[in-house]
Write an enzyme that holds these catalytic residues in place. Structure first.
Site, PDB file in Angstrom:
ATOM      1  N   GLN A 246       0.830  -1.208   0.000  1.00 20.42           N
ATOM      2  CA  GLN A 246       0.000   0.000   0.000  1.00 20.42           C
ATOM      3  C   GLN A 246       0.863   1.257   0.000  1.00 20.42           C
ATOM      4  O   GLN A 246       1.531   1.548   0.994  1.00 20.42           O
ATOM      5  CB  GLN A 246      -0.883  -0.018   1.254  1.00 20.42           C
ATOM      6  CG  GLN A 246      -1.768   1.192   1.434  1.00 20.42           C
ATOM      7  CD  GLN A 246      -2.650   1.055   2.677  1.00 20.42           C
ATOM      8  OE1 GLN A 246      -2.303   0.324   3.597  1.00 20.42           O
ATOM      9  NE2 GLN A 246      -3.754   1.751   2.704  1.00 20.42           N
ATOM     10  N   GLY A 247       0.823   2.021  -1.083  1.00 18.49           N
ATOM     11  CA  GLY A 247       1.643   3.226  -1.195  1.00 18.49           C
ATOM     12  C   GLY A 247       0.845   4.491  -0.972  1.00 18.49           C
ATOM     13  O   GLY A 247       0.563   5.247  -1.911  1.00 18.49           O
ATOM     14  N   TYR A 248       0.478   4.745   0.278  1.00 15.41           N
ATOM     15  CA  TYR A 248      -0.252   5.967   0.629  1.00 15.41           C
ATOM     16  C   TYR A 248       0.678   6.977   1.306  1.00 15.41           C
ATOM     17  O   TYR A 248       0.913   8.059   0.813  1.00 15.41           O
ATOM     18  CB  TYR A 248      -1.394   5.655   1.595  1.00 15.41           C
ATOM     19  CG  TYR A 248      -2.683   5.122   0.999  1.00 15.41           C
ATOM     20  CD1 TYR A 248      -2.751   4.628  -0.287  1.00 15.41           C
ATOM     21  CD2 TYR A 248      -3.852   5.111   1.764  1.00 15.41           C
ATOM     22  CE1 TYR A 248      -3.941   4.137  -0.799  1.00 15.41           C
ATOM     23  CE2 TYR A 248      -5.047   4.624   1.259  1.00 15.41           C
ATOM     24  CZ  TYR A 248      -5.092   4.130  -0.023  1.00 15.41           C
ATOM     25  OH  TYR A 248      -6.268   3.652  -0.513  1.00 15.41           O
ATOM     26  N   SER A 249       1.204   6.599   2.499  1.00 11.44           N
ATOM     27  CA  SER A 249       1.904   7.573   3.356  1.00 11.44           C
ATOM     28  C   SER A 249       3.165   8.120   2.703  1.00 11.44           C
ATOM     29  O   SER A 249       3.881   7.408   1.986  1.00 11.44           O
ATOM     30  CB  SER A 249       2.301   6.929   4.682  1.00 11.44           C
ATOM     31  OG  SER A 249       1.164   6.437   5.338  1.00 11.44           O
TER      32      SER A 249
ATOM     33  N   SER B 166       4.464  -1.170   4.224  1.00 11.75           N
ATOM     34  CA  SER B 166       4.579  -2.529   4.762  1.00 11.75           C
ATOM     35  C   SER B 166       4.785  -3.532   3.646  1.00 11.75           C
ATOM     36  O   SER B 166       4.063  -3.508   2.632  1.00 11.75           O
ATOM     37  CB  SER B 166       3.312  -2.912   5.534  1.00 11.75           C
ATOM     38  OG  SER B 166       3.166  -2.091   6.653  1.00 11.75           O
TER      39      SER B 166
ATOM     40  N   GLU C  74     -10.117  -1.627   4.711  1.00 13.89           N
ATOM     41  CA  GLU C  74      -9.039  -1.851   5.679  1.00 13.89           C
ATOM     42  C   GLU C  74      -9.582  -1.872   7.101  1.00 13.89           C
ATOM     43  O   GLU C  74      -9.084  -2.584   7.962  1.00 13.89           O
ATOM     44  CB  GLU C  74      -7.963  -0.759   5.544  1.00 13.89           C
ATOM     45  CG  GLU C  74      -6.745  -1.018   6.419  1.00 13.89           C
ATOM     46  CD  GLU C  74      -5.558  -0.108   6.119  1.00 13.89           C
ATOM     47  OE1 GLU C  74      -5.776   0.992   5.583  1.00 13.89           O
ATOM     48  OE2 GLU C  74      -4.427  -0.504   6.428  1.00 13.89           O
TER      49      GLU C  74
ATOM     50  N   ASN D 297      -5.079   6.618  16.767  1.00 13.01           N
ATOM     51  CA  ASN D 297      -6.230   6.727  17.684  1.00 13.01           C
ATOM     52  C   ASN D 297      -6.861   8.116  17.634  1.00 13.01           C
ATOM     53  O   ASN D 297      -8.084   8.261  17.692  1.00 13.01           O
ATOM     54  CB  ASN D 297      -5.784   6.409  19.115  1.00 13.01           C
ATOM     55  CG  ASN D 297      -5.906   4.927  19.425  1.00 13.01           C
ATOM     56  OD1 ASN D 297      -6.080   4.113  18.512  1.00 13.01           O
ATOM     57  ND2 ASN D 297      -5.810   4.575  20.697  1.00 13.01           N
TER      58      ASN D 297
HETATM   59  C1  LIG Z   1       3.601  -0.648  11.447  1.00 14.12           C
HETATM   60  C2  LIG Z   1       3.129   0.364  10.456  1.00 14.12           C
HETATM   61  C3  LIG Z   1       2.818  -0.029   9.175  1.00 14.12           C
HETATM   62  C4  LIG Z   1       2.409   0.908   8.224  1.00 14.12           C
HETATM   63  N1  LIG Z   1       2.144   0.485   6.949  1.00 14.12           N
HETATM   64  C5  LIG Z   1       1.808   1.393   6.005  1.00 14.12           C
HETATM   65  C6  LIG Z   1       1.614   0.981   4.654  1.00 14.12           C
HETATM   66  O1  LIG Z   1       1.736  -0.198   4.317  1.00 14.12           O
HETATM   67  N2  LIG Z   1       1.317   1.925   3.735  1.00 14.12           N
HETATM   68  C7  LIG Z   1       1.165   3.236   4.062  1.00 14.12           C
HETATM   69  O2  LIG Z   1       0.854   4.033   3.165  1.00 14.12           O
HETATM   70  N3  LIG Z   1       1.346   3.678   5.336  1.00 14.12           N
HETATM   71  C8  LIG Z   1       1.670   2.772   6.313  1.00 14.12           C
HETATM   72  N4  LIG Z   1       1.882   3.189   7.615  1.00 14.12           N
HETATM   73  C9  LIG Z   1       1.831   4.627   7.915  1.00 14.12           C
HETATM   74  C10 LIG Z   1       0.636   5.047   8.742  1.00 14.12           C
HETATM   75  O3  LIG Z   1      -0.524   5.068   7.960  1.00 14.12           O
HETATM   76  C11 LIG Z   1       0.972   6.437   9.334  1.00 14.12           C
HETATM   77  O4  LIG Z   1       2.040   6.258  10.238  1.00 14.12           O
HETATM   78  C12 LIG Z   1      -0.208   7.055  10.030  1.00 14.12           C
HETATM   79  O5  LIG Z   1      -1.196   7.417   9.121  1.00 14.12           O
HETATM   80  C13 LIG Z   1       0.205   8.313  10.851  1.00 14.12           C
HETATM   81  O6  LIG Z   1       0.889   9.197  10.046  1.00 14.12           O
HETATM   82  P1  LIG Z   1       2.310   9.779  10.499  1.00 14.12           P
HETATM   83  O7  LIG Z   1       3.162   8.640  10.906  1.00 14.12           O
HETATM   84  O8  LIG Z   1       2.775  10.683   9.422  1.00 14.12           O
HETATM   85  O9  LIG Z   1       2.013  10.619  11.816  1.00 14.12           O
HETATM   86  P2  LIG Z   1       1.418  12.080  11.890  1.00 14.12           P
HETATM   87  O10 LIG Z   1       0.260  12.183  10.957  1.00 14.12           O
HETATM   88  O11 LIG Z   1       2.535  13.059  11.728  1.00 14.12           O
HETATM   89  O12 LIG Z   1       0.866  12.131  13.368  1.00 14.12           O
HETATM   90  C14 LIG Z   1       1.714  12.421  14.502  1.00 14.12           C
HETATM   91  C15 LIG Z   1       0.812  12.522  15.724  1.00 14.12           C
HETATM   92  O13 LIG Z   1      -0.101  13.627  15.586  1.00 14.12           O
HETATM   93  C16 LIG Z   1      -1.446  13.191  15.739  1.00 14.12           C
HETATM   94  N5  LIG Z   1      -2.319  13.922  14.823  1.00 14.12           N
HETATM   95  C17 LIG Z   1      -2.102  14.154  13.504  1.00 14.12           C
HETATM   96  N6  LIG Z   1      -3.141  14.816  12.960  1.00 14.12           N
HETATM   97  C18 LIG Z   1      -4.041  14.988  13.956  1.00 14.12           C
HETATM   98  C19 LIG Z   1      -5.327  15.607  14.012  1.00 14.12           C
HETATM   99  N7  LIG Z   1      -5.878  16.152  12.926  1.00 14.12           N
HETATM  100  N8  LIG Z   1      -5.983  15.600  15.199  1.00 14.12           N
HETATM  101  C20 LIG Z   1      -5.423  15.029  16.311  1.00 14.12           C
HETATM  102  N9  LIG Z   1      -4.196  14.447  16.306  1.00 14.12           N
HETATM  103  C21 LIG Z   1      -3.524  14.424  15.148  1.00 14.12           C
HETATM  104  C22 LIG Z   1      -1.412  11.707  15.378  1.00 14.12           C
HETATM  105  O14 LIG Z   1      -2.489  11.013  15.967  1.00 14.12           O
HETATM  106  C23 LIG Z   1      -0.063  11.282  15.937  1.00 14.12           C
HETATM  107  O15 LIG Z   1      -0.171  11.024  17.306  1.00 14.12           O
HETATM  108  C24 LIG Z   1       2.283   2.274   8.591  1.00 14.12           C
HETATM  109  C25 LIG Z   1       2.585   2.676   9.898  1.00 14.12           C
HETATM  110  C26 LIG Z   1       3.012   1.734  10.822  1.00 14.12           C
HETATM  111  C27 LIG Z   1       3.333   2.197  12.214  1.00 14.12           C
END
Ligand SMILES: Cc1cc2nc3c(=O)[nH]c(=O)nc-3n(C[C@H](O)[C@H](O)[C@H](O)COP(=O)(O)OP(=O)(O)OC[C@H]3O[C@@H](n4cnc5c(N)ncnc54)[C@H](O)[C@@H]3O)c2cc1C
Length: 385
Positions: A122-125, A157, A240, A361
């Site tokens: 999955q290429g989102y983040s 992942s 998902e 969360n």
């Molecule tokens: C084990 C693992 C596997 C993953 N696999 C994939 C994958 O296969 N493909 C993929 O595309 N991504 C994947 N991800 C990425 C995952 O989707 C992101 O880590 C997640 O969406 C959070 O984004 P971020 O890490 O940029 O944190 P950020 O978005 O920078 O968030 C940092 C903190 O700020 C809080 N925050 C951010 N915005 C808000 C808001 N509007 N209101 C309140 N709080 C907020 C968050 O809750 C968090 O605590 C994976 C992540 C993990 C840990």
């Protein structure tokens, strides 16, 4: 014969020989265990017709009812079935292709998923697009019948084990936020793609950075139209948070069983506070099962109903707490690492990620308040369009 009996019989006959070594292996935090063997298992599983059971019959599925699907997953977990190498393809990509793909895309991509021969990631983040996914910067442009892609994905992942990636990219110059996005299907094995594993606290490298430098995919490998990428991406996230988590949740019972066995063996089952937490974990697992049935009821495509919005935050928090319980049941020994991490240490370390991936969360709380309860939307900055 019920699906449970059918699978029981097959597992007894086939989870044998070389596959014995991957019984109970390959779950969260253990994804690097025997990837080749688990790929072979995926193909064996596919050849036996066990992949895509919920799909329509015309695409090789069985139109399996939700209850049968739950029983199927329970039975798989009961046997210690290996972590499924093809779960992203089966539970995320396939339902999205079935719902939004063209006939040609269904014919091209579903068989590879069904046979366990093509694995997906999955290429989102991106570095600046996680919770704020609409801040995508990866670009795609059409040149001579191909999409040409430049940019970077992160936390992808299983990219290092996969054959294909679905990519959310920005196709229209000058657009912001949810506008101008495309949802592309891209083969990973090509010169324009560089996959770099990221090592996690658990010692494994389950996820990766994926760099695109003039990577290519055919013009037809787009789901939906140009500008519809956000809609397709959100529909996939619905899958998902829906049926795709069922298999994973069934594995939780095995982890809880291990914790109970350890507590009985080392005497900590006599500690009233740990007994209470074990009982709470048991009750939480039951709540999860009933909620899964409730939320998926009436949405046979595997997406979630409104009640389903509580599911992700509930199981993620439950599982994170289970990791902490595992450590407390081991006691001070939890801090000692012998040759490699024990299954319960891996559980603890990997479960810290549960409240982050597939929506943190905090984001889940936003989703519940906005989409399920209809509360006013969170104020958004300019980048969200
Ligand atoms: C084990 C693992 C596997 C993953 N696999 C994939 C994958 O296969 N493909 C993929 O595309 N991504 C994947 N991800 C990425 C995952 O989707 C992101 O880590 C997640 O969406 C959070 O984004 P971020 O890490 O940029 O944190 P950020 O978005 O920078 O968030 C940092 C903190 O700020 C809080 N925050 C951010 N915005 C808000 C808001 N509007 N209101 C309140 N709080 C907020 C968050 O809750 C968090 O605590 C994976 C992540 C993990 C840990």
């Amino acid at each position: 014969m019920s699906i449970r009996e059918e699978l029981n019989q097959w597992m007894l006959e086939n989870l044998t020989g070389e596959f014995e070594q991957i019984r109970w292996r390959g779950g969260p935090g253990d994804e690097d265990s025997s990837p080749e063997l688990r790929r072979a298992w995926e193909q064996k599983f596919g050849e036996a017709g066990w992949i895509g059971l919920q799909w329509p019959k015309e695409y090789g599925g069985r139109d399996l009812s939700l209850m049968d699907f739950v029983e199927f997953n329970e039975e798989y977990a009961r046997h210690g079935g290996p972590g499924r190498a093809g779960h992203i393809g089966e539970t995320l990509m396939a339902p999205t292709i079935l719902a939004y793909g063209t006939q040609a895309q269904k014919e091209r991509f579903l068989p590879g998923i069904k046979n366990g021969t093509e694995l997906w990631c999955q290429g989102y983040s991106e570095p600046n697009a996680g919770s704020d996914l609409s801040n995508i910067k990866t670009k795609a442009r059409l040149v001579d019948g191909h999409w040409v892609i430049d940019g970077q994905k992160i936390w992808t992942s299983l990219a290092h084990e996969s054959d294909w990636i679905f990519v959310l990219a920005r196709a229209e110059e000058g657009t912001k936020g949810r506008d101008g996005l495309v949802f592309l299907l891209v083969e990973l094995d090509q010169p324009g793609i560089d996959i770099r594993p990221i090592h996690q606290i658990s010692g494994t490298a389950e996820f990766n950075e994926v760099y695109f430098t003039e990577a290519k995919t055919e013009a037809d490998n787009i789901i939906g139209e140009v500008g519809e990428g956000w809609k397709i991406a959100m529909a996939l996230l619905g899958f998902e948070r829906g049926a795709s988590t069922l298999g994973q949740q069934m594995m939780f019972q095995n982890e809880l069983n291990l914790i109970i066995k350890t507590a009985n063996e080392n005497g900590r089952a006599n500690d009233p506070s740990l007994r209470r937490r074990i009982a709470e974990a048991h009750a939480g697992l039951k709540v999860m099962r009933f909620n899964a049935l409730r939320m998926l009821n009436g949405t046979q495509d595997g997406s979630t109903s409104k009640e389903g919005y509580i599911s992700k935050i509930f199981w993620a928090t439950w599982h994170r707490d289970l990791g902490e319980l595992a450590m407390d049941v081991i006691g001070a020994d939890a801090e000692i690492i012998e040759d490699e991490l024990s299954p319960m240490q891996k559980l603890f370390l990997f479960s810290r990620a549960d409240t982050i991936y597939a929506g943190t969360n905090q984001i889940q709380r936003n989703i519940i308040s906005e989409r399920a309860l209809g509360m006013p939307k969170e104020p958004r900055g300019n980048t969200n369009g």
